[in-house]
Design a protein around this motif. Sequence first.
Motif, PDB file in Angstrom:
ATOM      1  N   ALA A 202      23.167 -28.418  13.636  1.00  0.00           N
ATOM      2  CA  ALA A 202      23.431 -27.396  14.722  1.00  0.00           C
ATOM      3  C   ALA A 202      24.028 -26.171  14.131  1.00  0.00           C
ATOM      4  O   ALA A 202      23.670 -25.229  14.350  1.00  0.00           O
ATOM      5  CB  ALA A 202      24.175 -28.143  15.759  1.00  0.00           C
ATOM      6  N   MET A 203      25.060 -26.490  13.244  1.00  0.00           N
ATOM      7  CA  MET A 203      25.840 -25.253  12.710  1.00  0.00           C
ATOM      8  C   MET A 203      24.922 -24.641  11.588  1.00  0.00           C
ATOM      9  O   MET A 203      25.026 -23.246  11.551  1.00  0.00           O
ATOM     10  CB  MET A 203      27.041 -25.855  12.061  1.00  0.00           C
ATOM     11  N   ALA A 204      24.140 -25.487  11.053  1.00  0.00           N
ATOM     12  CA  ALA A 204      23.112 -24.756   9.988  1.00  0.00           C
ATOM     13  C   ALA A 204      22.200 -23.818  10.667  1.00  0.00           C
ATOM     14  O   ALA A 204      21.917 -22.642  10.060  1.00  0.00           O
ATOM     15  CB  ALA A 204      22.601 -25.896   9.282  1.00  0.00           C
ATOM     16  N   ASN A 205      21.759 -24.265  11.836  1.00  0.00           N
ATOM     17  CA  ASN A 205      21.010 -23.106  12.628  1.00  0.00           C
ATOM     18  C   ASN A 205      21.495 -22.036  12.996  1.00  0.00           C
ATOM     19  O   ASN A 205      20.880 -21.056  12.951  1.00  0.00           O
ATOM     20  CB  ASN A 205      20.303 -24.216  13.941  1.00  0.00           C
ATOM     21  N   ILE A 540      30.036 -25.422  18.327  1.00  0.00           N
ATOM     22  CA  ILE A 540      29.491 -24.271  17.803  1.00  0.00           C
ATOM     23  C   ILE A 540      29.422 -22.923  17.978  1.00  0.00           C
ATOM     24  O   ILE A 540      28.956 -21.869  17.360  1.00  0.00           O
ATOM     25  CB  ILE A 540      27.955 -24.743  16.990  1.00  0.00           C
ATOM     26  N   GLY A 541      30.044 -22.781  19.435  1.00  0.00           N
ATOM     27  CA  GLY A 541      29.899 -21.285  19.863  1.00  0.00           C
ATOM     28  C   GLY A 541      30.400 -21.305  21.239  1.00  0.00           C
ATOM     29  O   GLY A 541      30.774 -22.486  22.007  1.00  0.00           O
ATOM     30  N   ARG A 542      30.532 -20.147  21.702  1.00  0.00           N
ATOM     31  CA  ARG A 542      30.964 -19.996  23.143  1.00  0.00           C
ATOM     32  C   ARG A 542      30.418 -20.875  24.332  1.00  0.00           C
ATOM     33  O   ARG A 542      30.821 -21.666  25.163  1.00  0.00           O
ATOM     34  CB  ARG A 542      31.038 -18.682  23.509  1.00  0.00           C
ATOM     35  N   GLU A 543      28.789 -20.767  24.190  1.00  0.00           N
ATOM     36  CA  GLU A 543      28.114 -21.289  25.193  1.00  0.00           C
ATOM     37  C   GLU A 543      28.029 -23.024  25.092  1.00  0.00           C
ATOM     38  O   GLU A 543      28.024 -23.580  25.822  1.00  0.00           O
ATOM     39  CB  GLU A 543      26.542 -20.759  25.225  1.00  0.00           C
TER      40      GLU A 543
END
Length: 794
Positions: A202-205, A540-543
Amino acid sequence: YRLGFVATKERGIMVADEVRKNARIRGYCPLCISRCGIVSVIEDGRLFAVEADRDHPTGGTVCVKGLAAPELVYDPERILTPLRRTRPKNDSDPGWQPISWDEALALIAANLQHIAGHYGQEAVAFAVTTPSATAIADSFAWIHRLANAFGSPNILFATENCNWHRDFGAALTFGSGIGMPDFENTGCLILWGVNPAATWPAMANEILKAVRRGARLIAVDPRQVGLASRADQWLAPYPGTDGPLALALAGVLVAEGWFDRAFVSRWTNASLLVRADTGRLLTTVDIGVDVGVEAGRFLAWDVTVGGPVVHDPRALAADWALAGEFTVATPGGPVSCRPVFELVAALCRSWSPERAEAVTGVPATAIRKTARLIRCSGPVSWYTWTGTGQHANATQTARALGLLYALTGYWDDLGGNVLYTKPPVRDVSGRDLLPTAQRVKTLGLGDRPLGPPTRGWITSRDLVRAVLAEEPYPVRGLVSFGGNPLLTKPHTCGHEEALAALEFYVHADVVMTPTMRFADIVLPVASPWEREGVQAGFMIGREAESLLQLRTQVLAPLGHCRSDTQIVFDLATRLGLSQHFFGGDVEAGLSHLLEPTGITVERLRGAPAGVKAPVTTRLKKYQQGGFATPSGLIELYSSSLLEAEHPPLPEFETQVEDDDYPLILTSAKWTHYCHSQHRNLPSLRRRMPEAIVEIASADAVVYDIRDGGLVDIITSLGAVTVRARINNKLRQGVVCAQYGWWPGSLNDLLDAEAFDLISGSNPLKSSRCEIRLRTEKPPPNDGLLHEVSLNKGA
């Protein structure tokens, strides 16, 4: 099987509601930290396949391990009933005898209470595998609660070689973990010792999205693999030299003035004065102000005033000196002081790019070019993981990396590293249930007062010493959930003897592992698809971080398997601890966990894709609350380390070359396996049937090694035979192997007596070795996995 769907579909995905044999059920894959959004496909009451849920914030892909989930669930070697040992521990065959859950729980409770009654609760240790790379995250906090409620201060956990320096050790600098890059807005991302393509899909994406929109990428890794092949700058230091490289980069930023002076002056302790006589930060107490609101405040030198003043980051017009030597009057006489930044600058100057090149192998020109890229491509973010944490200098390396990043000024800011707000589930680990008198008994706490023992986490070395030498007191029992330290930790002298010497050892797992051959009772654990799980935030992010999701149980447990959480609650009840476990009611515990979010269990079960929690991430939170450090600032100079008699600024010893072992032995994860798991799954084993070691092209020529040939990896502790793979994108002088195979574990070659004095981290990625071409057929059990029995388990 309890499967089902509602009458309507969303993108053709069914959600659980009624009993059905065919369904497509949304959830997430719990096998590693990526927690990729998935759809579990059920056909005829069986898990048929796992697919990516493209609408999930982590649902861009599913790795080969996730795709192999049906093989994991229906593995013919799964443990399906509780087992009791019937033969002595020195017998190669434990003589496992099936027993009922009632019998197993009664035996466990009786033995643990017996040990606690004779030796104290601290004589029973608990163990847990990693939540970052297994599905134990479903139960991680509850296992801790069981240990704390029982009264044990000792939990064997591999944090020192995994997440400690990223999530907790970083607090020595920032007062928190390092946060997460703002992938959507970053202009320059530094990946240091981490390869998300193999460990975090997921981070790689998200990184690939950032690169495609124009963000610059810097990769620091001895191997140019995964995302490093997309990097604008690839730096390949010798393993274990990341700290000097970070200081050299910081030195260029300082020398050229390429740092955020305002941020550094206000929000780090760069402006604070350091006493030359004691090395301590100067406070108002030192100058005679020991009462009132100003007592104990830290001082800076105000250029305008021409003297020391209280450092207050809210003083926008302050003119604090970052360089110079100043004499301060104190009741004991004049004291010479320098600002922290003066000491930082001197340290960085000592690591010139040329000196760093000689130590790290990274060309001085590349260091200067990378520093310029950092300067010109902001906002800057960074991420690191085990690549910098599995060394004997891991804590000071983390400090050097933090110092470098602090200079950029992008902490908790748009495009930088952000501390995202996640759904506020309750901490159920129960640390408050453990009396202070028990906490201070944690093994290793006296040796590492700033390390993992502060949270009750011990090392294998600590456990072995307590079992065999009874230092500082005897440990007689062990309750383990999924750990396999004989394969995943370095060679600890006496480890097997200690496991065999335990009066009672109980282990819960999905399949048998080499470590479990010493257990007295084995408990069968349900696979992740046979139990529920809750994830509060997907990192991995806000959402993603705002999502709260309950993973649906899509299958009934095979045989007599139970979830780790159910085992914890059942065992707690037998031990007389049900008052801390909601009367043994797991459902009530789940409601307690979720209560602070305002989102009920029922609502989550009705929304298998998850619910967005009403949380907001505010940037630059430090402007209101400061940092959770002694100074309330980012600590370039660590007073905590100084108090513990460690260098307050990062210091590094030059690595000594060894003619007998001329190569540096490092290790890495491949996509196919995670730690010691999954090697019994046919689809994965076909992709990688045996252990390999990567060798740089130039070294292959020197040692006359051909791709696909057999080689011996040799250290002072022994040797294993593996298959060679030539890699022309590997740092010369470095060989990269794999651990977790059995027999012939790589970790048998790594010395547990070499470790970071602050955290206990081992040099799993920076030991010395030699490589020899093998010209004869290897004997059995030497590490060639196609000739020996398969290793299974977590």
